[in-house]
Design a protein around this motif. Structure first.
Motif, PDB file in Angstrom:
ATOM      1  N   GLY A  38       0.811  -1.210   0.000  1.00 45.56           N
ATOM      2  CA  GLY A  38       0.000   0.000   0.000  1.00 45.56           C
ATOM      3  C   GLY A  38       0.849   1.266   0.000  1.00 45.56           C
ATOM      4  O   GLY A  38       2.044   1.242   0.301  1.00 45.56           O
ATOM      5  N   GLU A  39       0.226   2.376  -0.329  1.00 44.56           N
ATOM      6  CA  GLU A  39       0.936   3.638  -0.485  1.00 44.56           C
ATOM      7  C   GLU A  39       1.572   4.124   0.809  1.00 44.56           C
ATOM      8  O   GLU A  39       2.602   4.803   0.793  1.00 44.56           O
ATOM      9  CB  GLU A  39      -0.017   4.708  -1.033  1.00 44.56           C
ATOM     10  CG  GLU A  39      -0.420   4.492  -2.475  1.00 44.56           C
ATOM     11  CD  GLU A  39       0.784   4.465  -3.407  1.00 44.56           C
ATOM     12  OE1 GLU A  39       1.707   5.281  -3.207  1.00 44.56           O
ATOM     13  OE2 GLU A  39       0.807   3.621  -4.319  1.00 44.56           O
ATOM     14  N   THR A  40       0.983   3.794   1.943  1.00 38.06           N
ATOM     15  CA  THR A  40       1.510   4.250   3.229  1.00 38.06           C
ATOM     16  C   THR A  40       2.961   3.839   3.418  1.00 38.06           C
ATOM     17  O   THR A  40       3.749   4.550   4.070  1.00 38.06           O
ATOM     18  CB  THR A  40       0.653   3.681   4.382  1.00 38.06           C
ATOM     19  OG1 THR A  40      -0.705   4.073   4.188  1.00 38.06           O
ATOM     20  CG2 THR A  40       1.152   4.177   5.729  1.00 38.06           C
ATOM     21  N   TYR A  41       3.349   2.707   2.843  1.00 36.60           N
ATOM     22  CA  TYR A  41       4.674   2.141   3.084  1.00 36.60           C
ATOM     23  C   TYR A  41       5.698   2.521   2.007  1.00 36.60           C
ATOM     24  O   TYR A  41       6.878   2.195   2.155  1.00 36.60           O
ATOM     25  CB  TYR A  41       4.571   0.617   3.150  1.00 36.60           C
ATOM     26  CG  TYR A  41       3.775   0.119   4.325  1.00 36.60           C
ATOM     27  CD1 TYR A  41       4.385  -0.268   5.512  1.00 36.60           C
ATOM     28  CD2 TYR A  41       2.393   0.028   4.266  1.00 36.60           C
ATOM     29  CE1 TYR A  41       3.659  -0.712   6.599  1.00 36.60           C
ATOM     30  CE2 TYR A  41       1.647  -0.418   5.352  1.00 36.60           C
ATOM     31  CZ  TYR A  41       2.280  -0.792   6.509  1.00 36.60           C
ATOM     32  OH  TYR A  41       1.555  -1.230   7.578  1.00 36.60           O
ATOM     33  N   GLN A  42       5.254   3.173   0.948  1.00 39.49           N
ATOM     34  CA  GLN A  42       6.128   3.299  -0.214  1.00 39.49           C
ATOM     35  C   GLN A  42       7.343   4.193   0.018  1.00 39.49           C
ATOM     36  O   GLN A  42       8.437   3.900  -0.451  1.00 39.49           O
ATOM     37  CB  GLN A  42       5.328   3.777  -1.427  1.00 39.49           C
ATOM     38  CG  GLN A  42       4.274   2.785  -1.884  1.00 39.49           C
ATOM     39  CD  GLN A  42       4.794   1.355  -1.970  1.00 39.49           C
ATOM     40  OE1 GLN A  42       5.829   1.102  -2.588  1.00 39.49           O
ATOM     41  NE2 GLN A  42       4.088   0.422  -1.346  1.00 39.49           N
ATOM     42  N   SER A  43       7.181   5.294   0.729  1.00 42.29           N
ATOM     43  CA  SER A  43       8.335   6.171   0.945  1.00 42.29           C
ATOM     44  C   SER A  43       9.381   5.487   1.816  1.00 42.29           C
ATOM     45  O   SER A  43      10.598   5.582   1.553  1.00 42.29           O
ATOM     46  CB  SER A  43       7.890   7.494   1.588  1.00 42.29           C
ATOM     47  OG  SER A  43       7.263   7.253   2.843  1.00 42.29           O
ATOM     48  N   LYS A  46      11.185   2.798  -0.282  1.00 40.13           N
ATOM     49  CA  LYS A  46      12.150   3.377  -1.220  1.00 40.13           C
ATOM     50  C   LYS A  46      13.468   3.676  -0.516  1.00 40.13           C
ATOM     51  O   LYS A  46      14.554   3.429  -1.054  1.00 40.13           O
ATOM     52  CB  LYS A  46      11.574   4.634  -1.850  1.00 40.13           C
ATOM     53  CG  LYS A  46      12.464   5.236  -2.926  1.00 40.13           C
ATOM     54  CD  LYS A  46      11.777   6.434  -3.585  1.00 40.13           C
ATOM     55  CE  LYS A  46      12.672   7.026  -4.666  1.00 40.13           C
ATOM     56  NZ  LYS A  46      12.026   8.202  -5.323  1.00 40.13           N
ATOM     57  N   ARG A  56       7.264  -3.359  -7.005  1.00 35.63           N
ATOM     58  CA  ARG A  56       6.024  -3.116  -6.279  1.00 35.63           C
ATOM     59  C   ARG A  56       4.870  -3.754  -7.031  1.00 35.63           C
ATOM     60  O   ARG A  56       4.553  -3.362  -8.158  1.00 35.63           O
ATOM     61  CB  ARG A  56       5.790  -1.617  -6.122  1.00 35.63           C
ATOM     62  CG  ARG A  56       6.853  -0.925  -5.280  1.00 35.63           C
ATOM     63  CD  ARG A  56       6.724   0.588  -5.387  1.00 35.63           C
ATOM     64  NE  ARG A  56       7.685   1.272  -4.520  1.00 35.63           N
ATOM     65  CZ  ARG A  56       8.006   2.555  -4.649  1.00 35.63           C
ATOM     66  NH1 ARG A  56       7.456   3.283  -5.590  1.00 35.63           N
ATOM     67  NH2 ARG A  56       8.877   3.107  -3.824  1.00 35.63           N
ATOM     68  N   PRO A  58       0.889  -4.280  -7.413  1.00 35.82           N
ATOM     69  CA  PRO A  58      -0.204  -3.364  -7.076  1.00 35.82           C
ATOM     70  C   PRO A  58      -1.171  -3.882  -6.030  1.00 35.82           C
ATOM     71  O   PRO A  58      -1.775  -3.091  -5.303  1.00 35.82           O
ATOM     72  CB  PRO A  58      -0.918  -3.157  -8.420  1.00 35.82           C
ATOM     73  CG  PRO A  58      -0.557  -4.366  -9.237  1.00 35.82           C
ATOM     74  CD  PRO A  58       0.829  -4.733  -8.812  1.00 35.82           C
TER      75      PRO A  58
END
Length: 236
Positions: A38-43, A46, A56, A58
Motif C-alpha cells: 500500500g501507499e503508506t509504506y512506499q516512501s 524506497k 512493487r 499493485p
C-alpha cells in the motif's frame, strides 16, 4: 552460479532493513518484491531498499505470487539461482553462508533450510508442520522432504521455472510446500541445512488461521491426486 536474494515483503518495515543488511554483508544482489503493502509504506520502502531492486506489486497476491514474480525477474536478469528469505528476520541470518556454500557445492540441487525450533515456537505451528510432514511422505513415498514450510532456500531457477510454466503452484502459504514437492518429483536433489528459527514477541505474522489452513488442505489434495496420477503413469 549467479545468485540473487529474493525477499517477498508485505508490511515488515521494521525488520526488512536487518534482512537487507545481512544480505549486503555477503555482497549479494537483492530484489525486494513488495506484495501490495500500500501507499503508506512506499516512501519508507524506497529509502530502505536504496541498495536493492524494489518491485512493487499493485495488490496483495500472497507470498507465492511474489516469489513467482521474483523468479521471473531474476531469470530475465541472467541469475541462475535465487535465495528466498523472509522479510520478518525470523530466519537465522548468520546461516546465509551455509546455504550459499551448499549451493556452490551442489548447484543442481535445491538448498533447503531445515528449521530447528526453540521453546518459543507456537504449538499450533508445530502441529501443523507435523501434519504437512506426514502428507509429504504420502506424496513422495519418501522421507526426503524434512520440512516443507520453511521459506529459507536457494532454488535452481531453470528447474523451478520449468515447474511454474507447466504446473499450478499455490500463490500464498501453500507455495513453499507445493513447489518443493514438485522439485522432488522432477528429480531435483534436496540438500538440507539445519537452521534455528526464532519467534519474537510482538512479531507480525501474516498467516491467516482459517483461510491459509484451507489453502494448505487444498494443496495437499492437489498433490495427493497428482501423486496418484504419477503412480499409474499419467503424469511426470
Amino acid at each position: 552460479m549467479k545468485l540473487v536474494a529474493l525477499i517477498p515483503h508485505y508490511r515488515h518495515i521494521a525488520t526488512l532493513p536487518t534482512v537487507i543488511a545481512a544480505l549486503r554483508a555477503h555482497d549479494l544482489p537483492i530484489m525486494v518484491i513488495d506484495d501490495g503493502s500500500g501507499e503508506t509504506y512506499q516512501s519508507d520502502l524506497k529509502e530502505i531498499c536504496c541498495e536493492a531492486q524494489l518491485f512493487r506489486l499493485p495488490e496483495n497476491g500472497g507470498k507465492g505470487h511474489a516469489m513467482k514474480y521474483g523468479f521471473r525477474q531474476a531469470a530475465a536478469q541472467g541469475y541462475t539461482h535465487a535465495l528466498q528469505i523472509d522479510a520478518d528476520a525470523q530466519h537465522t541470518l548468520h546461516d546465509i553462508p551455509k546455504l550459499i556454500a551448499a549451493a556452490q557445492a551442489t548447484p543442481h540441487a535445491a538448498i533447503c533450510g531445515r528449521p530447528i525450533y526453540g521453546d518459543d515456537a507456537p504449538k499450533a505451528r508445530l502441529y501443523g508442520r507435523k501434519i504437512t510432514d506426514f502428507w509429504n511422505i504420502i506424496h513422495t513415498h519418501s522421507c526426503q522432504i524434512k520440512d516443507g514450510m520453511c521459506g529459507f532456500r536457494i532454488y535452481p531457477l531453470e528447474n523451478t521455472l520449468n515447474i511454474l510454466d507447466s504446473e499450478y503452484i499455490g500463490e500464498r502459504m501453500d507455495f513453499d510446500n507445493e513447489i518443493l514437492v514438485h522439485l522432488y518429483w522432477r528429480g531435483v536433489p534436496l540438500v538440507w541445512v539445519d537452521t534455528p528459527v526464532r519467534y519474537q514477541d510482538g512479531g507480525i505474522s501474516h498467516f491467516r488461521a482459517w483461510q491459509d489452513n484451507v489453502l494448505i488442505s487444498k494443496m495437499h489434495s492437489r498433490l495427493f491426486f497428482r501423486m496418484l496420477r504419477r503412480c499409474v503413469g499419467l503424469g511426470k
